[in-house]
Design a protein around this motif. Structure first.
Motif, PDB file in Angstrom:
ATOM      1  N   LYS A  18       0.815  -1.214   0.000  1.00 47.41           N
ATOM      2  CA  LYS A  18       0.000   0.000   0.000  1.00 47.41           C
ATOM      3  C   LYS A  18       0.853   1.269   0.000  1.00 47.41           C
ATOM      4  N   SER A  19       1.930   1.283   0.795  1.00 43.35           N
ATOM      5  CA  SER A  19       2.782   2.471   0.846  1.00 43.35           C
ATOM      6  C   SER A  19       3.521   2.674  -0.474  1.00 43.35           C
ATOM      7  N   TYR A  20       3.909   1.579  -1.095  1.00 50.28           N
ATOM      8  CA  TYR A  20       4.565   1.639  -2.405  1.00 50.28           C
ATOM      9  C   TYR A  20       3.622   2.267  -3.429  1.00 50.28           C
ATOM     10  N   ILE A  21       2.375   1.825  -3.433  1.00 51.32           N
ATOM     11  CA  ILE A  21       1.386   2.377  -4.353  1.00 51.32           C
ATOM     12  C   ILE A  21       1.136   3.847  -4.031  1.00 51.32           C
ATOM     13  N   ALA A  22       1.021   4.194  -2.754  1.00 47.23           N
ATOM     14  CA  ALA A  22       0.772   5.584  -2.361  1.00 47.23           C
ATOM     15  C   ALA A  22       1.904   6.492  -2.831  1.00 47.23           C
ATOM     16  N   GLN A  23       3.142   6.047  -2.637  1.00 48.96           N
ATOM     17  CA  GLN A  23       4.296   6.851  -3.057  1.00 48.96           C
ATOM     18  C   GLN A  23       4.305   7.053  -4.562  1.00 48.96           C
ATOM     19  N   HIS A  24       4.050   5.994  -5.311  1.00 43.03           N
ATOM     20  CA  HIS A  24       4.105   6.119  -6.762  1.00 43.03           C
ATOM     21  C   HIS A  24       2.893   6.867  -7.315  1.00 43.03           C
ATOM     22  N   LEU A  25       1.790   6.851  -6.624  1.00 47.64           N
ATOM     23  CA  LEU A  25       0.678   7.704  -7.018  1.00 47.64           C
ATOM     24  C   LEU A  25       1.044   9.173  -6.809  1.00 47.64           C
ATOM     25  N   LEU A  26       1.782   9.463  -5.748  1.00 48.42           N
ATOM     26  CA  LEU A  26       2.260  10.831  -5.521  1.00 48.42           C
ATOM     27  C   LEU A  26       3.103  11.295  -6.698  1.00 48.42           C
ATOM     28  N   TRP A  27       4.087  10.472  -7.096  1.00 47.00           N
ATOM     29  CA  TRP A  27       4.946  10.854  -8.215  1.00 47.00           C
ATOM     30  C   TRP A  27       4.131  10.969  -9.507  1.00 47.00           C
ATOM     31  N   THR A  28       3.176  10.060  -9.700  1.00 45.82           N
ATOM     32  CA  THR A  28       2.399  10.039 -10.936  1.00 45.82           C
ATOM     33  C   THR A  28       1.514  11.271 -11.063  1.00 45.82           C
ATOM     34  N   PHE A  29       0.795  11.601  -9.999  1.00 48.45           N
ATOM     35  CA  PHE A  29      -0.040  12.801 -10.037  1.00 48.45           C
ATOM     36  C   PHE A  29       0.821  14.057 -10.227  1.00 48.45           C
ATOM     37  N   ALA A  30       1.978  14.090  -9.569  1.00 49.83           N
ATOM     38  CA  ALA A  30       2.868  15.242  -9.691  1.00 49.83           C
ATOM     39  C   ALA A  30       3.352  15.412 -11.130  1.00 49.83           C
ATOM     40  N   LYS A  31       3.676  14.301 -11.786  1.00 51.32           N
ATOM     41  CA  LYS A  31       4.110  14.357 -13.184  1.00 51.32           C
ATOM     42  C   LYS A  31       3.012  14.915 -14.085  1.00 51.32           C
ATOM     43  N   ARG A  32       1.783  14.721 -13.678  1.00 45.64           N
ATOM     44  CA  ARG A  32       0.651  15.208 -14.477  1.00 45.64           C
ATOM     45  C   ARG A  32       0.318  16.658 -14.146  1.00 45.64           C
ATOM     46  N   GLY A  33       1.148  17.283 -13.312  1.00 43.18           N
ATOM     47  CA  GLY A  33       0.951  18.686 -12.977  1.00 43.18           C
ATOM     48  C   GLY A  33      -0.084  18.933 -11.905  1.00 43.18           C
ATOM     49  N   LYS A  34      -0.460  17.894 -11.167  1.00 44.40           N
ATOM     50  CA  LYS A  34      -1.420  18.036 -10.084  1.00 44.40           C
ATOM     51  C   LYS A  34      -0.677  18.317  -8.776  1.00 44.40           C
ATOM     52  N   GLN A  35      -1.044  19.394  -8.115  1.00 42.70           N
ATOM     53  CA  GLN A  35      -0.463  19.657  -6.800  1.00 42.70           C
ATOM     54  C   GLN A  35      -0.931  18.550  -5.858  1.00 42.70           C
ATOM     55  N   THR A  36       0.002  17.733  -5.411  1.00 44.25           N
ATOM     56  CA  THR A  36      -0.347  16.516  -4.664  1.00 44.25           C
ATOM     57  C   THR A  36       0.440  16.435  -3.370  1.00 44.25           C
ATOM     58  N   ILE A  37      -0.230  15.988  -2.322  1.00 47.36           N
ATOM     59  CA  ILE A  37       0.445  15.768  -1.044  1.00 47.36           C
ATOM     60  C   ILE A  37       0.163  14.349  -0.572  1.00 47.36           C
ATOM     61  N   LEU A  38       1.194  13.699  -0.067  1.00 49.41           N
ATOM     62  CA  LEU A  38       1.062  12.388   0.562  1.00 49.41           C
ATOM     63  C   LEU A  38       1.180  12.575   2.063  1.00 49.41           C
ATOM     64  N   ILE A  39       0.129  12.234   2.780  1.00 50.97           N
ATOM     65  CA  ILE A  39       0.130  12.311   4.238  1.00 50.97           C
ATOM     66  C   ILE A  39       0.403  10.921   4.787  1.00 50.97           C
ATOM     67  N   ASP A  40       1.461  10.805   5.548  1.00 53.68           N
ATOM     68  CA  ASP A  40       1.786   9.522   6.174  1.00 53.68           C
ATOM     69  C   ASP A  40       1.009   9.430   7.480  1.00 53.68           C
ATOM     70  N   ALA A  41      -0.068   8.650   7.466  1.00 55.89           N
ATOM     71  CA  ALA A  41      -0.904   8.496   8.655  1.00 55.89           C
ATOM     72  C   ALA A  41      -0.741   7.127   9.294  1.00 55.89           C
ATOM     73  N   ASP A  42       0.327   6.416   8.913  1.00 55.01           N
ATOM     74  CA  ASP A  42       0.634   5.123   9.555  1.00 55.01           C
ATOM     75  C   ASP A  42       1.440   5.427  10.815  1.00 55.01           C
ATOM     76  N   LEU A  43       0.760   6.003  11.799  1.00 47.86           N
ATOM     77  CA  LEU A  43       1.423   6.567  12.973  1.00 47.86           C
ATOM     78  C   LEU A  43       2.020   5.521  13.906  1.00 47.86           C
ATOM     79  N   ARG A  44       1.619   4.279  13.751  1.00 43.50           N
ATOM     80  CA  ARG A  44       2.140   3.231  14.627  1.00 43.50           C
ATOM     81  C   ARG A  44       3.441   2.622  14.105  1.00 43.50           C
ATOM     82  N   ARG A  45       3.572   2.588  12.758  1.00 43.11           N
ATOM     83  CA  ARG A  45       4.737   1.908  12.186  1.00 43.11           C
ATOM     84  C   ARG A  45       4.946   2.386  10.751  1.00 43.11           C
TER      85      ARG A  45
END
Length: 226
Positions: free
Chosen positions: A48-75
């Motif tokens: 899931k984190s791998y997909i989230a990270q690459h979605l961040l890069w993918t949306f950014a490449k498309r010119g979308k202002q994108t933020i990834l919030i790391d909410a896996d606060l336990r680990r």
């Protein structure tokens, strides 16, 4: 907003890039009101984190202002996985929700254009009480005025209830499942937990398919069906 450097940026091959493009397009076609996207899985190590990270890069490449919030606060391993570097002490979601900084101080514009990250800041043993605070929802609503896409990486639903709590503040959820490993009953349970929050499930990403077994069109499968 502060500045940070991403030192580990993995470039995907053609098939991987096309798969992520397809997933990002499906998310964009979910509707204009769908900005806050929860990314979760049934179990640990399904990607899931791998997909989230690459979605961040993918949306950014498309010119979308994108933020990834790391909410896996336990680990969380986000900082080490992407080689996250900042000049000062790294603040994050935990610091904001416990009143130790403003939301803006916990957001980092990276060296990748259009890509920002909010790290966890620090590990918490029991984050549910602070995730349930109205400040969390207010923060997402505020970020939605600045960013086109907000991706929230959460713990697996099979381990803790954090993702379901976070889903209450989101516009849609994506569940990542590992091919030939995630069990149907786990997906049914995950769907039931998300459904209880009234957060729409946008679809499921089938991860870790081998290219020598499946053709390019099925490298990742994104569908509203399980």
């Amino acid at each position: 907003m502060r500045a940070a450097k991403i030192g580990k940026y993995e470039t995907l091959d053609f098939f991987g890039s096309e798969a992520l493009n397809a997933i990002s397009s499906n998310i964009l076609f979910a509707g204009r009101g769908v900005q806050k996207i929860l990314i979760t899985s049934c179990n640990a190590r399904e990607g899931k984190s791998y997909i989230a990270q690459h979605l961040l890069w993918t949306f950014a490449k498309r010119g979308k202002q994108t933020i990834l919030i790391d909410a896996d606060l336990r680990r969380s391993n986000l900082i080490s996985e992407v080689g996250f570097q900042a000049d000062d002490k790294i603040l994050g979601l935990a610091h904001y929700l416990t009143g130790q900084c403003d939301a803006e101080q916990a957001v980092y514009q990276t060296n990748i254009p259009f890509a920002s990250i909010m790290p966890i800041g620090r590990i918490l043993k029991n984050p549910i009480p602070i995730l349930a605070l109205p400040e969390f929802t207010q923060m997402l609503d505020t970020l939605a005025t600045t960013f086109d896409v907000i991706l929230i990486d959460t713990p697996p639903l099979g381990a803790v209830i954090d993702a379901a709590e976070i889903a209450r503040s989101c516009d849609g959820a994506v569940i990542v499942a590992e091919y030939d490993k995630t069990r149907r009953r786990d997906l049914i349970r995950a769907r039931a937990l998300i459904d209880q929050t009234e957060c729409p499930i946008l679809g499921c990403v089938i991860n870790k398919l081998k290219m020598d077994t499946f053709d390019a069109r099925r490298y990742y499968q994104y569908s509203e069906y399980y």
